[in-house]
Design a protein around this motif. Structure first.
Motif, PDB file in Angstrom:
ATOM      1  N   THR A  60      14.033  21.581 -17.866  1.00  0.00           N
ATOM      2  CA  THR A  60      15.334  20.928 -17.802  1.00  0.00           C
ATOM      3  C   THR A  60      15.478  20.221 -16.462  1.00  0.00           C
ATOM      4  O   THR A  60      16.022  19.126 -16.371  1.00  0.00           O
ATOM      5  N   LEU A  61      14.967  20.878 -15.402  1.00  0.00           N
ATOM      6  CA  LEU A  61      15.075  20.330 -14.054  1.00  0.00           C
ATOM      7  C   LEU A  61      13.920  20.832 -13.210  1.00  0.00           C
ATOM      8  O   LEU A  61      13.539  22.000 -13.301  1.00  0.00           O
TER       9      LEU A  61
ATOM     10  N   ARG B   7      16.059  14.760 -14.779  1.00  0.00           N
ATOM     11  CA  ARG B   7      15.380  16.059 -14.752  1.00  0.00           C
ATOM     12  C   ARG B   7      14.675  16.327 -13.420  1.00  0.00           C
ATOM     13  O   ARG B   7      13.885  17.259 -13.326  1.00  0.00           O
TER      14      ARG B   7
END
Length: 297
Positions: free
Chosen positions: A178-179, A208
């Protein structure tokens, strides 16, 4: 309280202060010795707990005095240690740090951290299923990190990776993220694009990537592909150890507020963390962070 699961390392940091580095074969009298709880996983777990999160740490320690002490310290910080495994045949991880002047030399012995396996993640499936965010780093085996990323994706949970120590990341792991929260060097290494410029790197994973920049704050690319910058907060720095771990913990804790506000609070928490000695010693509480931000508004 957001529920955060941290998958990562647990170390004891052994710090010796000396007037200079000893020569080969020389015995040198040191000025001071101290030990500190460390490991990126444990640091991030403690920082998130102080910021108000409900934190579970999945990790591994040895069946030794350091392992028992570190587990007790985590419990004292209100971190759930249910899923910390105890390895009988290997010592707890340590970092031996020699500080001379403004420089340091570090030897890390991963020990039990390298015994954290995908099956430990599988055993903790229930807590990942119930989490709001899963946070990991690269001080434990890569297949364990990937297992955590797959599990987070299975339950549609945000997975945040602090890619340190830097190493190339495979496509599947990048797809699960997600990141990702590197510095500039770690970002280039992670993406295998060490000759690319900053703008190109940040836009490769729109929305992201958030890149830490020390005293310059953080930069990220939003979901629309627009480059953004979050300035740092000016403080009187005492010790920068643990600032990055505080940043990552705050991002995970405040992720539900959106990347912009999470980045602002992460930069503020990171700034506060450098005003006191020690990685975990400087990590702020939620009340301290709120007071700090109110004073800067």
């Amino acid at each position: 309280m957001p529920k955060i699961v941290v998958v990562g390392s647990i170390n004891m940091d052994l710090v010796v202060l000396t007037p200079r580095y000893p020569g080969l074969g020389e015995t040198l009298t040191g000025e001071r010795f101290a030990n500190f709880a460390g490991g990126k996983g444990a640091n991030q777990a403690v920082a998130a707990a102080r910021l108000g999160a409900d934190v579970t740490l999945i990790g591994c320690v040895g069946n030794d005095a350091f392992g028992r002490e570190l587990s007790a310290r985590l419990l004292a910080e209100k971190v759930d240690t249910t899923w910390i495994d105890i390895a009988d045949d290997v010592a707890t991880g340590v970092a031996v740090i020699t500080v001379a002047g403004h420089d340091n030399a570090i030897v890390v012995v991963p020990g039990a951290n390298h015994r954290l396996r995908p099956e430990h993640v599988a055993a903790a499936e229930r807590v990942i299923r119930d989490a709001d965010v899963v946070l990991s780093q690269l001080e434990v085996p890569m297949d364990t990190v990937l297992a955590a990323a797959r599990m987070a994706r299975k339950y549609d949970k945000p997975f945040i990776l602090n890619p340190a120590p830097a190493q190339p990341l495979d496509t599947e792991l990048l797809d699960c993220l997600t990141l990702i929260t590197p510095n500039e060097f770690e970002l280039a290494r992670s993406l295998g694009r060490e000759q690319a410029d900053l703008a190109e790197l940040l836009t490769r994973l729109p929305g992201r990537v958030i890149m830490t920049r020390g005293v310059d704050g953080a930069s990220y690319c939003d979901a629309a592909g627009q480059l953004r910058h979050q300035p740092s907060f000016k403080v009187d720095a005492v010790d920068s150890t643990g600032a990055g771990d505080t940043f990552n913990a705050a991002l995970a804790t405040f992720w539900h507020l959106g990347i912009g506000e999470a980045a602002r609070r992460a930069c503020a928490a990171s700034a506060l963390s450098v005003t006191r000695l020690g990685a975990q010693g400087g990590m702020p509480t939620l009340a301290e962070l709120d007071q700090f931000l109110a004073s800067r508004s």
